[in-house]
Design a protein around this motif. Structure first.
Motif, short mmCIF file in Angstrom:
data_model
loop_
_atom_site.label_atom_id
_atom_site.label_comp_id
_atom_site.label_asym_id
_atom_site.label_seq_id
_atom_site.Cartn_x
_atom_site.Cartn_y
_atom_site.Cartn_z
N PRO A 95 0.83 -1.21 0.00
CA PRO A 95 0.00 0.00 0.00
C PRO A 95 0.86 1.26 0.00
O PRO A 95 2.01 1.24 0.43
N ASN A 96 0.29 2.37 -0.46
CA ASN A 96 0.98 3.66 -0.52
C ASN A 96 2.24 3.61 -1.37
O ASN A 96 3.23 4.26 -1.07
N GLY A 97 2.20 2.81 -2.44
CA GLY A 97 3.34 2.70 -3.33
C GLY A 97 4.36 1.69 -2.87
O GLY A 97 5.37 1.47 -3.53
N GLY A 98 4.15 1.09 -1.72
CA GLY A 98 5.08 0.12 -1.17
C GLY A 98 5.99 0.74 -0.12
O GLY A 98 5.92 1.93 0.16
N ILE A 99 6.81 -0.08 0.44
CA ILE A 99 7.75 0.32 1.48
C ILE A 99 9.13 0.48 0.85
O ILE A 99 9.57 -0.36 0.07
N VAL A 100 9.81 1.56 1.20
CA VAL A 100 11.16 1.82 0.70
C VAL A 100 12.10 1.79 1.89
O VAL A 100 11.88 2.47 2.89
N GLU A 101 13.13 0.97 1.79
CA GLU A 101 14.18 0.97 2.82
C GLU A 101 15.39 1.67 2.23
O GLU A 101 15.91 1.30 1.19
N LEU A 102 15.82 2.72 2.92
CA LEU A 102 16.97 3.51 2.49
C LEU A 102 18.17 3.11 3.34
O LEU A 102 18.15 3.26 4.56
N ASP A 103 19.21 2.59 2.69
CA ASP A 103 20.43 2.20 3.40
C ASP A 103 21.20 3.41 3.91
O ASP A 103 21.89 3.33 4.91
N ASP A 104 21.10 4.52 3.20
CA ASP A 104 21.84 5.74 3.54
C ASP A 104 20.87 6.91 3.40
O ASP A 104 20.26 7.09 2.35
N THR A 105 20.74 7.71 4.44
CA THR A 105 19.77 8.80 4.43
C THR A 105 20.40 10.15 4.10
O THR A 105 19.74 11.19 4.23
N THR A 106 21.63 10.19 3.63
CA THR A 106 22.31 11.45 3.36
C THR A 106 21.54 12.31 2.36
O THR A 106 21.35 13.51 2.58
N ILE A 107 21.08 11.72 1.26
CA ILE A 107 20.32 12.49 0.26
C ILE A 107 19.01 12.99 0.87
O ILE A 107 18.63 14.14 0.68
N LEU A 108 18.34 12.14 1.62
CA LEU A 108 17.08 12.53 2.26
C LEU A 108 17.31 13.67 3.25
O LEU A 108 16.52 14.63 3.30
N GLU A 109 18.39 13.62 4.00
CA GLU A 109 18.71 14.69 4.95
C GLU A 109 18.97 16.00 4.22
O GLU A 109 18.54 17.07 4.68
N CYS A 110 19.64 15.95 3.08
CA CYS A 110 19.85 17.16 2.26
C CYS A 110 18.51 17.72 1.80
O CYS A 110 18.29 18.93 1.82
N ALA A 111 17.61 16.83 1.38
CA ALA A 111 16.30 17.26 0.92
C ALA A 111 15.53 17.95 2.05
O ALA A 111 14.93 19.01 1.85
N PHE A 112 15.56 17.38 3.25
CA PHE A 112 14.87 18.00 4.39
C PHE A 112 15.47 19.36 4.72
O PHE A 112 14.75 20.30 5.04
N ARG A 113 16.78 19.47 4.61
CA ARG A 113 17.44 20.76 4.89
C ARG A 113 16.99 21.82 3.87
O ARG A 113 16.68 22.95 4.23
N ILE A 114 16.91 21.44 2.60
CA ILE A 114 16.46 22.36 1.56
C ILE A 114 15.00 22.77 1.83
O ILE A 114 14.65 23.94 1.69
N LEU A 115 14.17 21.82 2.23
CA LEU A 115 12.77 22.15 2.54
C LEU A 115 12.67 23.09 3.72
O LEU A 115 11.84 24.01 3.73
N ASP A 116 13.52 22.90 4.71
CA ASP A 116 13.53 23.79 5.88
C ASP A 116 13.95 25.21 5.50
O ASP A 116 13.45 26.17 6.06
N GLU A 117 14.87 25.31 4.54
CA GLU A 117 15.38 26.62 4.11
C GLU A 117 14.37 27.35 3.22
O GLU A 117 14.42 28.57 3.13
N ALA A 118 13.51 26.59 2.55
CA ALA A 118 12.55 27.19 1.59
C ALA A 118 11.40 27.88 2.29
O ALA A 118 11.06 27.68 3.38
#
Length: 82
Positions: free
Chosen positions: A59-82
């Motif tokens: 459901p919801n497109g399935g489950i994604v397991e991320l081995d490394d969250t570095t890219i995701l953390e960059c994305a969250f930082r950009i969203l916080d700055e926007a």
């Protein structure tokens, strides 16, 4: 650090990023821009790589397991700055 998220949540994060964010993340992390796009569900493996993203159907497109969250953390930082 490993993180589990739904595919729809991951795509929602990508969709909320301002224009140019994929290039900004790729430049900051010294990655091919297509590799960053693939992290968020893209499938251009001729230009980019797959880097620690594992999808299990469900459901919801399935489950994604991320081995490394570095890219995701960059994305969250950009969203916080926007």
């Amino acid at each position: 650090m490993t993180k589990t998220i739904t595919f729809n949540e991951l795509r929602n994060i990508k969709d909320r990023l301002p224009e140019g964010s994929m290039r900004k993340i790729s430049k900051e992390l010294n990655l091919n821009v297509e590799t960053v796009r693939n992290y968020f569900g893209g499938v251009n493996y001729r230009e980019g790589k797959s880097i620690g993203v594992h999808v299990e159907q469900g459901p919801n497109g399935g489950i994604v397991e991320l081995d490394d969250t570095t890219i995701l953390e960059c994305a969250f930082r950009i969203l916080d700055e926007a």
